[in-house]
Design a protein around this motif. Sequence first.
Motif, mmCIF file in Angstrom:
data_model
loop_
_atom_site.group_PDB
_atom_site.id
_atom_site.type_symbol
_atom_site.label_atom_id
_atom_site.label_comp_id
_atom_site.label_asym_id
_atom_site.label_seq_id
_atom_site.Cartn_x
_atom_site.Cartn_y
_atom_site.Cartn_z
ATOM 1 N N ALA A 70 0.832 -1.204 0.000
ATOM 2 C CA ALA A 70 0.000 0.000 0.000
ATOM 3 C C ALA A 70 0.867 1.254 0.000
ATOM 4 C CB ALA A 70 -0.901 0.008 1.231
ATOM 5 N N ALA A 71 0.303 2.322 -0.549
ATOM 6 C CA ALA A 71 0.919 3.646 -0.499
ATOM 7 C C ALA A 71 -0.024 4.560 0.265
ATOM 8 C CB ALA A 71 1.152 4.185 -1.908
ATOM 9 N N VAL A 72 0.530 5.468 1.057
ATOM 10 C CA VAL A 72 -0.277 6.362 1.894
ATOM 11 C C VAL A 72 0.210 7.798 1.684
ATOM 12 C CG1 VAL A 72 -1.001 6.880 4.260
ATOM 13 C CG2 VAL A 72 -0.503 4.517 3.609
ATOM 14 N N ARG A 73 -0.755 8.732 1.560
ATOM 15 C CA ARG A 73 -0.397 10.143 1.413
ATOM 16 C C ARG A 73 -1.439 11.023 2.095
ATOM 17 N NH1 ARG A 73 -1.667 11.564 -4.944
ATOM 18 N NH2 ARG A 73 -3.939 11.425 -4.790
ATOM 19 N N ASP A 74 -1.055 12.274 2.310
ATOM 20 C CA ASP A 74 -1.948 13.287 2.860
ATOM 21 C C ASP A 74 -2.774 13.835 1.705
ATOM 22 O OD1 ASP A 74 -3.155 15.585 3.875
ATOM 23 O OD2 ASP A 74 -1.346 16.272 4.912
ATOM 24 N N SER A 75 -4.088 13.685 1.756
ATOM 25 C CA SER A 75 -4.931 14.116 0.634
ATOM 26 C C SER A 75 -4.956 15.635 0.478
ATOM 27 C CB SER A 75 -6.355 13.582 0.783
ATOM 28 O OG SER A 75 -6.966 14.098 1.938
ATOM 29 N N LYS A 76 -4.590 16.375 1.537
ATOM 30 C CA LYS A 76 -4.535 17.836 1.438
ATOM 31 C C LYS A 76 -3.257 18.302 0.747
ATOM 32 C CE LYS A 76 -4.890 18.297 5.706
ATOM 33 N NZ LYS A 76 -4.834 18.757 7.078
ATOM 34 N N ALA A 77 -2.254 17.421 0.657
ATOM 35 C CA ALA A 77 -0.970 17.772 0.041
ATOM 36 C C ALA A 77 -0.466 16.612 -0.817
ATOM 37 C CB ALA A 77 0.041 18.125 1.118
ATOM 38 N N PRO A 78 -1.203 16.236 -1.843
ATOM 39 C CA PRO A 78 -0.826 15.059 -2.629
ATOM 40 C C PRO A 78 0.524 15.178 -3.329
ATOM 41 C CG PRO A 78 -2.598 16.263 -3.702
ATOM 42 C CD PRO A 78 -2.410 16.871 -2.351
ATOM 43 N N ASP A 79 0.969 16.388 -3.623
ATOM 44 C CA ASP A 79 2.255 16.572 -4.283
ATOM 45 C C ASP A 79 3.436 16.453 -3.325
ATOM 46 O OD1 ASP A 79 1.031 16.922 -6.758
ATOM 47 O OD2 ASP A 79 0.846 19.094 -6.467
ATOM 48 N N ALA A 80 3.160 16.347 -2.034
ATOM 49 C CA ALA A 80 4.224 16.234 -1.031
ATOM 50 C C ALA A 80 4.840 14.844 -1.008
ATOM 51 C CB ALA A 80 3.690 16.597 0.349
ATOM 52 N N GLY A 81 4.236 13.902 -1.702
ATOM 53 C CA GLY A 81 4.769 12.546 -1.754
ATOM 54 C C GLY A 81 3.933 11.554 -0.964
ATOM 55 N N TYR A 82 4.440 10.367 -0.869
ATOM 56 C CA TYR A 82 3.746 9.289 -0.165
ATOM 57 C C TYR A 82 4.773 8.297 0.357
ATOM 58 C CZ TYR A 82 4.462 6.852 -4.616
ATOM 59 O OH TYR A 82 5.015 6.305 -5.747
ATOM 60 N N PHE A 83 4.336 7.431 1.255
ATOM 61 C CA PHE A 83 5.202 6.348 1.702
ATOM 62 C C PHE A 83 4.528 5.030 1.367
ATOM 63 C CE2 PHE A 83 2.576 7.103 5.458
ATOM 64 C CZ PHE A 83 2.269 5.818 5.884
ATOM 65 N N THR A 84 5.327 3.985 1.281
ATOM 66 C CA THR A 84 4.778 2.666 0.957
ATOM 67 C C THR A 84 5.053 1.690 2.087
ATOM 68 O OG1 THR A 84 6.798 1.982 -0.201
ATOM 69 C CG2 THR A 84 5.047 2.993 -1.535
ATOM 70 N N THR A 85 4.216 0.683 2.149
ATOM 71 C CA THR A 85 4.387 -0.406 3.105
ATOM 72 C C THR A 85 4.224 -1.724 2.360
ATOM 73 O OG1 THR A 85 2.050 -0.692 3.669
ATOM 74 C CG2 THR A 85 3.258 0.989 4.891
ATOM 75 N N THR A 86 4.741 -2.769 2.942
ATOM 76 C CA THR A 86 4.506 -4.091 2.377
ATOM 77 C C THR A 86 3.078 -4.511 2.714
ATOM 78 O OG1 THR A 86 5.197 -5.304 4.349
ATOM 79 C CG2 THR A 86 6.931 -4.738 2.746
ATOM 80 N N ALA A 87 2.600 -5.529 2.053
ATOM 81 C CA ALA A 87 1.249 -6.027 2.337
ATOM 82 C C ALA A 87 1.139 -6.484 3.794
ATOM 83 C CB ALA A 87 0.896 -7.161 1.380
ATOM 84 N N ASP A 88 2.165 -7.150 4.314
ATOM 85 C CA ASP A 88 2.130 -7.606 5.710
ATOM 86 C C ASP A 88 2.124 -6.437 6.688
ATOM 87 O OD1 ASP A 88 2.029 -10.310 5.092
ATOM 88 O OD2 ASP A 88 4.199 -10.594 5.305
ATOM 89 N N GLN A 89 2.947 -5.419 6.429
ATOM 90 C CA GLN A 89 2.961 -4.240 7.305
ATOM 91 C C GLN A 89 1.603 -3.552 7.305
ATOM 92 O OE1 GLN A 89 6.168 -2.237 5.316
ATOM 93 N NE2 GLN A 89 7.624 -2.664 6.963
ATOM 94 N N TRP A 90 1.001 -3.423 6.121
ATOM 95 C CA TRP A 90 -0.296 -2.757 6.023
ATOM 96 C C TRP A 90 -1.363 -3.541 6.768
ATOM 97 C CZ3 TRP A 90 -1.854 1.847 5.506
ATOM 98 C CH2 TRP A 90 -3.186 2.130 5.221
ATOM 99 N N ARG A 91 -1.361 -4.858 6.613
ATOM 100 C CA ARG A 91 -2.338 -5.701 7.307
ATOM 101 C C ARG A 91 -2.200 -5.556 8.815
ATOM 102 N NH1 ARG A 91 -1.460 -10.155 9.570
ATOM 103 N NH2 ARG A 91 0.440 -10.603 8.414
ATOM 104 N N LEU A 92 -0.968 -5.572 9.325
ATOM 105 C CA LEU A 92 -0.751 -5.432 10.763
ATOM 106 C C LEU A 92 -1.183 -4.050 11.260
ATOM 107 C CD1 LEU A 92 2.710 -7.197 11.063
ATOM 108 C CD2 LEU A 92 0.518 -8.009 11.977
ATOM 109 N N PHE A 93 -0.909 -3.008 10.487
ATOM 110 C CA PHE A 93 -1.320 -1.664 10.849
ATOM 111 C C PHE A 93 -2.838 -1.551 10.926
ATOM 112 C CE2 PHE A 93 -2.651 2.587 9.357
ATOM 113 C CZ PHE A 93 -2.230 3.323 10.456
#
Length: 61
Positions: free
Chosen positions: A27-50
């Motif tokens: 998964a990738a996660v970003r701030d919808s108010k600042a989409p041009d600021a970038g995003y971070f990614t996680t593995t499928a396992d990290q996202w599931r645990l989160f």
Amino acid sequence: MPNSWRKSSRSTNTDNCVEVGRVESGAAVRDSKAPDAGYFTTTADQWRLFVTAVKAGRFEG
């Protein structure tokens, strides 16, 4: 980069705005108010645990 983004159902119009997109590795996660600021990614396992921890209330004060 994700092909599409989904705004979190927990997001509000004024703050706490988060969008999630699917990437090959998870998964990738970003701030919808600042989409041009970038995003971070996680593995499928990290996202599931989160998500499991959020649903269990582990981040609530």
